[in-house]
Design a protein around this motif. Structure first.
Motif: not given
Length: 321
Positions: A244-264
């Motif tokens: 689930v984490r892997l797919r979420a990471a992939r989705a966040l990259g596609r969305l270019r969700h900057v707020e995810a930077l630290d968690a990624l």
């Protein structure tokens, strides 16, 4: 029996063996008959499928007919879905799923509402591959079928057709369906909608009890591509299952969700190499230069695929500064 007429000497030579008392002889003769690829052979093949006394012969006939699109073949295969022998039913279902013509689909349509569960599910499975618009109506009805397999095939049709009127029903199914695989299919099919109306159902599915459904929800949110899904996907980066984490990471990259930077960035230290790789690629897609230090620290990762992903991400980021 259908009318049998031929002047093909190869078929005529096979006739005694096609009527032999031994089922094994008849089966081999059918194979040789099909190899001739002559339309004149169809009456013998369809009759063998429908009336031969031996299960093994009927099953062989069903397999041999997969390459034919003629109406009589489609009708015979549909009828064989209700055969008393499971090998025959399975072979007929497989051959129907190989059909490619919309004309064949029109002949299959009436079987989608058959009284037998296996027949309904097999007909819907065959219709899915054909992307026949007329199949949307039976598929919508089948969403409330008592059998989970039928419901799953119906969801598949609606997803492949990208049938927008089905979105509310699919969203409801994603929330209330008891079968895990049907919920997962419904979540995937919601990717057909590109508007925010599906976000509540998809975000809710990130908390589903089954990790496979959560994984599908994260994947679909990436496909739908709305930035409003970002916060929920960031939370999914802490899911108990790395898939689930892997797919979420992939989705966040596609969305270019900057707020995810630290968690990624934290995922670059995870024990699963595939997850580290996906996190690195997502960081590159964010386009934020402040991700460079954490990526540079991962350049010596023990896994070559992760190192490659890190190099790709760093190259992307250097192009933004």
């Amino acid at each position: 029996m259908t009318e049998r007429n031929t002047d093909n000497p190869d078929i005529i030579d096979l006739l005694p063996r096609l009527e032999d008392a031994d089922a094994g002889v008849r089966r081999i003769a059918l194979i040789e008959l099909a190899d001739l690829e002559d339309l004149d052979a169809l009456p013998w093949l369809t009759d063998a499928l429908l009336v031969d006394a031996a299960d093994e012969v009927r099953a062989e006939a069903a397999r041999l007919l997969e390459a034919w699109e003629e109406p009589e073949v489609v009708q015979a295969l549909c009828a064989a879905l209700a055969d008393t022998a499971e090998p025959v039913r399975l072979a007929a279902a497989q051959s129907l799923s190989e059909l490619k013509s919309l004309e064949a689909g029109q002949l299959i349509l009436p079987w989608a509402t058959h009284a037998d569960v296996f027949v309904r599910a097999s007909a819907l499975r065959a219709l899915r591959e054909l992307r026949l618009e007329d199949a949307a109506g039976p598929a919508l009805l089948a969403l409330s079928d008592q059998d989970a397999g039928v419901r799953r095939e119906a969801v598949g049709i609606l997803g492949w057709l990208k049938h927008q009127p089905a979105v509310p029903a699919l969203a409801a199914l994603a929330a209330t369906e008891p079968d895990t695989e049907v919920r997962r299919a419904a979540i995937g099919a919601l990717g057909l909608a590109r508007d925010v109306s599906v976000l509540p159902a998809l975000v809710a599915a990130l908390a589903d009890t089954a990790w496979q459904v959560r994984e599908e929800a994260a994947t679909t949110l990436g496909k739908v591509g709305h930035v409003q899904a970002g916060p929920a996907l960031v939370q999914a980066l802490a899911d108990d299952y790395w898939q689930v984490r892997l797919r979420a990471a992939r989705a966040l990259g596609r969305l270019r969700h900057v707020e995810a930077l630290d968690a990624l960035g934290e995922l670059l230290g995870h024990g699963i190499a595939n997850l580290r790789k996906e996190a690195a690629l997502a960081l590159g897609e964010l386009g934020q230069a402040r991700a460079m230090p954490v990526l540079q620290a991962a350049e010596a990762d023990s896994d070559p695929e992760v190192r490659k992903a890190v190099r790709i991400a760093l190259t992307q980021l250097r192009g933004t500064v």
